[in-house]
Structures are given as C-alpha cells and as structure tokens.
Design an enzyme around this catalytic site. Structure first.
Site, PDB file in Angstrom:
ATOM      1  NE  ARG A 165      -4.241  -1.503   0.326  1.00  0.00           N
ATOM      2  CZ  ARG A 165      -4.415  -2.758  -0.085  1.00  0.00           C
ATOM      3  NH1 ARG A 165      -3.434  -3.374  -0.726  1.00  0.00           N
ATOM      4  NH2 ARG A 165      -5.548  -3.383   0.128  1.00  0.00           N
ATOM      5  CB  SER A 239      -8.904  -1.481   4.215  1.00  0.00           C
ATOM      6  OG  SER A 239      -9.259  -2.729   3.704  1.00  0.00           O
ATOM      7  CD  GLU A 336      -5.917   0.996   2.191  1.00  0.00           C
ATOM      8  OE1 GLU A 336      -6.769   1.640   1.540  1.00  0.00           O
ATOM      9  OE2 GLU A 336      -5.911  -0.226   2.280  1.00  0.00           O
TER      10      GLU A 336
HETATM   11  N1  EPU Z   1     -11.874 -11.145   9.464  1.00  0.00           N
HETATM   12  C1  EPU Z   1     -12.418 -11.119  10.712  1.00  0.00           C
HETATM   13  N2  EPU Z   1     -13.359 -10.170  10.996  1.00  0.00           N
HETATM   14  C2  EPU Z   1     -13.762  -9.266  10.075  1.00  0.00           C
HETATM   15  C3  EPU Z   1     -13.214  -9.293   8.778  1.00  0.00           C
HETATM   16  C4  EPU Z   1     -12.256 -10.241   8.502  1.00  0.00           C
HETATM   17  O1  EPU Z   1     -12.077 -11.916  11.558  1.00  0.00           O
HETATM   18  O2  EPU Z   1     -14.582  -8.403  10.417  1.00  0.00           O
HETATM   19  C5  EPU Z   1     -10.844 -12.141   9.162  1.00  0.00           C
HETATM   20  C6  EPU Z   1     -11.421 -13.263   8.322  1.00  0.00           C
HETATM   21  O3  EPU Z   1     -10.934 -14.480   8.793  1.00  0.00           O
HETATM   22  C7  EPU Z   1     -10.874 -12.985   6.925  1.00  0.00           C
HETATM   23  C8  EPU Z   1      -9.575 -12.280   7.220  1.00  0.00           C
HETATM   24  O4  EPU Z   1      -9.818 -11.540   8.420  1.00  0.00           O
HETATM   25  O5  EPU Z   1     -10.687 -14.173   6.198  1.00  0.00           O
HETATM   26  C9  EPU Z   1      -9.103 -11.356   6.135  1.00  0.00           C
HETATM   27  O6  EPU Z   1     -10.156 -10.504   5.758  1.00  0.00           O
HETATM   28  P1  EPU Z   1     -10.236  -9.978   4.242  1.00  0.00           P
HETATM   29  O7  EPU Z   1     -10.089 -11.102   3.273  1.00  0.00           O
HETATM   30  O8  EPU Z   1     -11.450  -9.126   4.109  1.00  0.00           O
HETATM   31  O9  EPU Z   1      -8.911  -9.132   4.078  1.00  0.00           O
HETATM   32  P2  EPU Z   1      -8.278  -7.878   4.869  1.00  0.00           P
HETATM   33  O10 EPU Z   1      -6.883  -8.232   5.225  1.00  0.00           O
HETATM   34  O11 EPU Z   1      -9.146  -7.409   5.971  1.00  0.00           O
HETATM   35  C10 EPU Z   1      -7.251  -6.824   2.711  1.00  0.00           C
HETATM   36  C11 EPU Z   1      -7.227  -5.510   2.008  1.00  0.00           C
HETATM   37  C12 EPU Z   1      -8.549  -5.284   1.257  1.00  0.00           C
HETATM   38  C13 EPU Z   1      -8.726  -6.421   0.265  1.00  0.00           C
HETATM   39  C14 EPU Z   1      -8.745  -7.747   1.045  1.00  0.00           C
HETATM   40  C15 EPU Z   1      -8.872  -8.967   0.161  1.00  0.00           C
HETATM   41  C16 EPU Z   1      -5.729  -4.111   3.308  1.00  0.00           C
HETATM   42  C17 EPU Z   1      -5.629  -2.932   4.206  1.00  0.00           C
HETATM   43  N3  EPU Z   1      -6.974  -4.438   2.939  1.00  0.00           N
HETATM   44  O12 EPU Z   1      -8.258  -6.749   3.715  1.00  0.00           O
HETATM   45  O13 EPU Z   1      -8.438  -4.079   0.539  1.00  0.00           O
HETATM   46  O14 EPU Z   1      -9.927  -6.291  -0.467  1.00  0.00           O
HETATM   47  O15 EPU Z   1      -7.505  -7.871   1.787  1.00  0.00           O
HETATM   48  O16 EPU Z   1      -7.656  -9.290  -0.386  1.00  0.00           O
HETATM   49  O17 EPU Z   1      -4.716  -4.695   2.945  1.00  0.00           O
HETATM   50  C18 EPU Z   1      -8.868  -1.729   0.671  1.00  0.00           C
HETATM   51  O18 EPU Z   1      -7.643  -1.547   0.618  1.00  0.00           O
HETATM   52  O19 EPU Z   1      -9.655  -0.755   0.758  1.00  0.00           O
HETATM   53  C19 EPU Z   1      -9.401  -3.085   0.664  1.00  0.00           C
HETATM   54  C20 EPU Z   1     -10.708  -3.326   0.774  1.00  0.00           C
END
Ligand code: EPU
Length: 341
Positions: A165, A239, A336
């Site tokens: 990022r 995010s 972010e």
């Molecule tokens: N999870 C929870 N609680 C929640 C949400 C998620 O426990 O409320 C756990 C779940 O187990 C899930 C894991 O966290 O499997 C990861 O969640 P997610 O796949 O949504 O990924 P993230 O790490 O929260 C990142 C990016 C997103 C991107 C997703 C998918 C960053 C800051 N964010 O989110 O990007 O869509 O991965 O790859 O790296 C953005 O930058 O605006 C964005 C949406």
C-alpha cells in the site's frame, strides 16, 4: 481549462464526506494539467489531485488550494513479445472498467483486483492489492507530470519504489509527481491465482479446479459484495487502516495472548497481521461508532458513513480504534486512507 471556486468535494468522494475546494479544475489532458499547475503556482496555493475519491477523507473545512480532478482518458493495447500485451491507460480511466476490458480480452494479471473503486492513476500511488495480488506485479511504467520542473517523464517499475500500500508517490520525493498514464504488462497465456483463502474456498465449494479469467473476476466481485459495503449506497473508503507488519518475535509473543491470531507470511523476519481479525475478535469493534461514523458490521477494517457523518467523527472513531489496538496489542496502526485538509 476552467477554474471553478468553492466546489463541494463531498459528492466526489466515496465516503460522501468533505468541505469545499477553494479552487477546482478538471484536467482532461497533460496540457490542461500544466495550465492548472501554473495557476496554482501563480496563486501560491497547494495542489491536491483527486482521482476516484475512493481512498480519501477530506476535512470538513475542505481544501484551501486547487483540487485537480484527473480526467485524462484513453486505453491502448500494445502487443509486446509473445504472450505479453502492454495496456496503456490514462490516469482518469476508471480502474474496474480497465480490469473488465483486460479480462474480456483474455489478459491475465489484474483480475484479482476486480471491483476496486477508484481510478487508474491511483492504482500505482496506493499499490492497490487484493486476493493475493498487488498491482506492482504488472506495472511496466508510470508517466508523471513533475510539478516542480513542469515536465513529463516516465518511471519504470523499480523507480516507483512499490511496497505494501505504498510507493514513491506517497512519500516526500514523489509529492510533486502527478500520475498521468500507466502501463501494465499483462499475459495472454498466464495462469489464474486463486491461492487466497476466500477464493480457494469459493471455487472448492463450486467444485471448480481450473477457473477461467472471467470466473475469477466474477468470484472476486461476489466475495467483495458479500463483505464490503457498496460505496454507491453507503459512504466508505474501504479498509481504513493498513494491516500491520510486525517482527516474528512480536508475533510469537502476541500469539501467546491470542492463539487464533490470523496472520500472513511476509518476509524472513516479519509477519503481516490481519487487523480486521484483531479489531473484530480482540477489540469487538464491529458496530462501534462516533455519531454517524461506524465500524462496518461485516468487515471490521472498514469504516462507514451511515449518512451525514463528518470527517471529524470518522477521525475520532479512527483514533479510538488506534488507542484500543495499541492497548491490547502494543501495535500502532496506520491509516490507509489519505487525510486531506
Ligand atoms: N476477518 C475477521 N473479521 C472481520 C473481517 C475479517 O475476523 O470483520 C478475518 C477473516 O478471517 C478474513 C480475514 O480476516 O478471512 C481477512 O479478511 P479480508 O479477506 O477481508 O482481508 P483484509 O486483510 O481485511 C485486505 C485488504 C482489502 C482487500 C482484502 C482482500 C488491506 C488494508 N486491505 O483486507 O483491501 O480487499 O484484503 O484481499 O490490505 C482496501 O484496501 O480498501 C481493501 C478493501
């Protein structure tokens, strides 16, 4: 080129938050961009480049300088060596329109980045990433307009200093660089990448082992729609914070406290932690709110504007979450989303 005054920025952001721009201009070409920059220099006001407005939180007081809305369009497909096509797109093109076109043409590389709101020009700035792919893996060059020298030049991938990022464009050295055009090297004979947990689960449920490009795009769209708020309906910038990267040693210590702590391998001595998991399971943050600014019910890393939230409310909610995560884990989390004032 037209310079407008006192233009509300709220409708130009996906958060639906923000005051007015003192001056506002749309740049549909490098020549118009140059004229706008000359105006800002003459008036001695700062410049802010607005793309799709999907990763910004604009202060309630607005921006006391010139906001330039990037509207440079155009998409070209240039065949390179066998199996490789360079896609060259204007910074003002809509990111997901470009992804859709690439998928239609059978070009691999950015399909996992489907359905991300925002513009092409913002993709390298933020090094957008999702479902195991970061855009830095496909970018061949970024054309920029240098505010200081008034010239246009090209940075190759290495020169963009991409990391999670982050890129040169976010730091001190890149502040005077405005992205005007981006080149992506895509493959006509590539392979899909469905190793990310949610994608793997989606296809194993459907009993599909070798999905097509279009199926991967569809899967990403469905997964995102299920987890993330639709920014056309509810104000959000996705995010709000970055996932923190910590040393292996801190990770081991934290896992003693929270044995289920979710993490991803990062580098030799470091681990990337799932902040959504921490906010959800350690801080129980879903539903926390300050006024109309709320932690989203389906994804704890996402802050939403329930209708009429102010930038101050979002800021206060973010500070509360920062303090809570610090107290529970010792980690100082970083936004972010870019703060504009
Ligand atoms: N999870 C929870 N609680 C929640 C949400 C998620 O426990 O409320 C756990 C779940 O187990 C899930 C894991 O966290 O499997 C990861 O969640 P997610 O796949 O949504 O990924 P993230 O790490 O929260 C990142 C990016 C997103 C991107 C997703 C998918 C960053 C800051 N964010 O989110 O990007 O869509 O991965 O790859 O790296 C953005 O930058 O605006 C964005 C949406």
């Amino acid at each position: 080129m037209k310079i407008e005054e006192h233009i509300s920025l709220k409708p130009l952001t996906t958060f639906g938050i923000g005051g007015k721009a003192r001056y506002f201009s749309r740049a549909g070409s490098v020549a118009e961009l140059e004229e706008a920059v000359v105006f800002a220099k003459k008036e001695k006001v700062p410049i802010f480049i607005l793309g799709g407005g999907s990763n910004v939180l604009i202060s309630d007081e607005g921006f006391a300088g010139l906001v330039i809305k990037m509207d440079i369009l155009g998409i070209e497909f240039v065949p390179k060596k066998s199996g490789v096509v360079e896609v060259v797109a204007g910074a003002g093109e809509e990111w997901d329109y470009l992804v859709g076109l690439a998928v239609e043409k059978g070009l691999h590389g950015i399909e996992n980045l489907s359905h991300i709101p925002g513009s092409v020009g913002a993709a390298p700035v933020q090094n957008i990433g999702a479902y195991g792919v970061e855009v830095k893996g496909t970018i061949s060059f970024v054309e920029v307009f240098d505010i200081e020298s008034g010239e246009t030049r090209v940075l190759k991938n290495k020169g963009c200093q991409f990391s999670y990022r982050d890129s040169i464009f976010k730091g001190e050295k890149g502040k005077q660089l405005i992205v005007t055009k981006v080149g992506f090297e895509l493959k006509s004979n590539g392979k899909v990448n469905i190793s990310y947990r949610d994608l793997e689960a989606y296809f194993s449920k459907k009993k599909v082992d070798a999905p097509t490009l279009a199926e991967v795009r569809q899967a990403v769209v469905e997964i995102r729609c299920a987890k993330l708020p639709d920014w056309r309906v509810i104000g959000t910038a996705g995010s709000f914070f970055k996932n923190p990267i910590v040393t292996k040693r801190s990770f081991v210590a934290l896992r003693k406290l929270y044995p289920e702590l979710l993490s991803y391998p990062w580098s030799k001595g470091a681990v990337k932690l799932s902040l959504a998991w921490i906010l959800d399971n350690v801080c129980n943050a879903k539903g926390f709110h300050v006024g109309k600014a709320t932690v989203y019910k389906n994804q704890a890393l996402v802050l939403v504007n329930e209708g009429g939230a102010s930038a101050e409310e979002v800021k206060e909610l973010a500070s509360k979450l920062q303090a809570l995560v610090k107290e529970k884990t010792g980690i100082m989390i970083e936004p972010e989303v870019q703060w504009v004032e």
